[in-house]
Design an enzyme around this catalytic site. Sequence first.
Site, PDB file in Angstrom:
ATOM      1  N   ASP A  35      -0.878  -0.126   3.990  1.00  0.00           N
ATOM      2  CA  ASP A  35       0.310  -0.832   4.495  1.00  0.00           C
ATOM      3  C   ASP A  35       0.125  -2.340   4.408  1.00  0.00           C
ATOM      4  O   ASP A  35      -0.994  -2.856   4.345  1.00  0.00           O
ATOM      5  CB  ASP A  35       0.636  -0.405   5.930  1.00  0.00           C
TER       6      ASP A  35
ATOM      7  N   HIS B   3      -1.179 -12.247   5.368  1.00  0.00           N
ATOM      8  CA  HIS B   3       0.062 -12.324   6.149  1.00  0.00           C
ATOM      9  C   HIS B   3       0.902 -13.567   5.851  1.00  0.00           C
ATOM     10  O   HIS B   3       1.961 -13.746   6.453  1.00  0.00           O
ATOM     11  CB  HIS B   3      -0.227 -12.269   7.653  1.00  0.00           C
TER      12      HIS B   3
ATOM     13  N   HIS C  12      -6.688   0.113   3.862  1.00  0.00           N
ATOM     14  CA  HIS C  12      -5.348   0.502   4.319  1.00  0.00           C
ATOM     15  C   HIS C  12      -4.307   0.215   3.236  1.00  0.00           C
ATOM     16  O   HIS C  12      -4.466  -0.692   2.417  1.00  0.00           O
ATOM     17  CB  HIS C  12      -4.977  -0.200   5.632  1.00  0.00           C
TER      18      HIS C  12
ATOM     19  N   GLU D  74      -2.419   0.269   9.492  1.00  0.00           N
ATOM     20  CA  GLU D  74      -3.492  -0.579  10.008  1.00  0.00           C
ATOM     21  C   GLU D  74      -2.914  -1.824  10.668  1.00  0.00           C
ATOM     22  O   GLU D  74      -3.427  -2.296  11.693  1.00  0.00           O
ATOM     23  CB  GLU D  74      -4.442  -0.977   8.873  1.00  0.00           C
TER      24      GLU D  74
END
Length: 389
Positions: free
Chosen positions: A75, A359, A73, A137
């Site tokens: 993003d 993250h 992905h 995603e």
Amino acid sequence: MEALDRCRSILADLVGFPSVSSDSNLPVIAWLAERLSDAGARVEILTDATGIKANLFATLGPDRPGGLMFSGHTDVVPVTDQVWTSDPFVLTEREGRLYGRGACDMKGFLACLMAELDLLKVAAREKPIHFAFTHDEEVGCVGARALAAWLADRDIRPALAIIGEPTGMQVIEGHKGCCEYTVTFTGRSGHSSAPELGVNALEYAARYVGKLLELRNGLIAQEPEGSRYMPPYATLNVGGIEGGLSHNVIAPKAVLKWETRPVTAGDLAYVKREMTAFANEVLLPGMRAVAPEAAIETEIIGEAAALFPRAENAARGLVFALTGETTADVVPFGTEAGFFQEIGMDAVVCGPGSISQAHKPDEFIALSELSRCLAMLERLPEQWTEHWA
């Protein structure tokens, strides 16, 4: 230029695209499309209904059924309210680590692929190698769902898929699904001194939460025998609830956010069946007895398919040969792999970096992880024929 140096340079370019899920990913898709086209790939850009998001599907080699697909992905998650020691969208090297948003999740894998395009072009001379790069995603695998549907409609589609999420280059053959929902309760406002004249949306949302917690215990009780997950059963989480106006006003609206991570397809069917019946047969009649306009509306934020371990999996065998690994594991977090398995591909998850970095502020990927991924790709030409499916 050595492969690792190419990879580092490419990763710097990729991190420089702030492709947060809330924003467009078209610039990074265009950049990837140009590099693939320059390598001789046939490239298709599949724009979504908004016109600001797109998937990319590209093929090196002959136009024939089957082949190997590398998937990732484009993003990344936001950096809002995170404290970074360097600019998150400028790749920064410190002590053998490359820092930047998406460096680990999962632009590091994309950079490895782009760094080895010449080698992959050689590997694809007789059997195609495909690239699937998706949008959104991080907010429910929106792009992967659309891409899988698009691939399912084609006569020619890949047979094997390697999804390069960060696994520390361990081979992952299974993961739970991830299904997210937002439920909006609409009641009727009024003065709190006359509760019988209103419908308190927050109270009905609380009853809905109570039912979810009841089902959570049910999921624990129906833990699959021999489950390899930790925890071994399907989970259910209440992520947020909002609503209400003041202490003395009957709340006219409430919004509930929740998710479940099923281990089996039956887990999800059980939760959806029970919650739909509870909303329609228990809660709504009580609400509408006072306020006919009352409503309970469920929005599917994302239903990421589980990846189920299978006794026969050619993608697993190929990655064993490429990495030297001899065992495959399962993980509790979700990926896009399940969507590709659903349309008939053998799929595994294997990529550089650690999910523990995903993250977080100061997200990084170690140079040693990129080197391991590059080494896997460099072994592909010699293994491709033997493990063709």
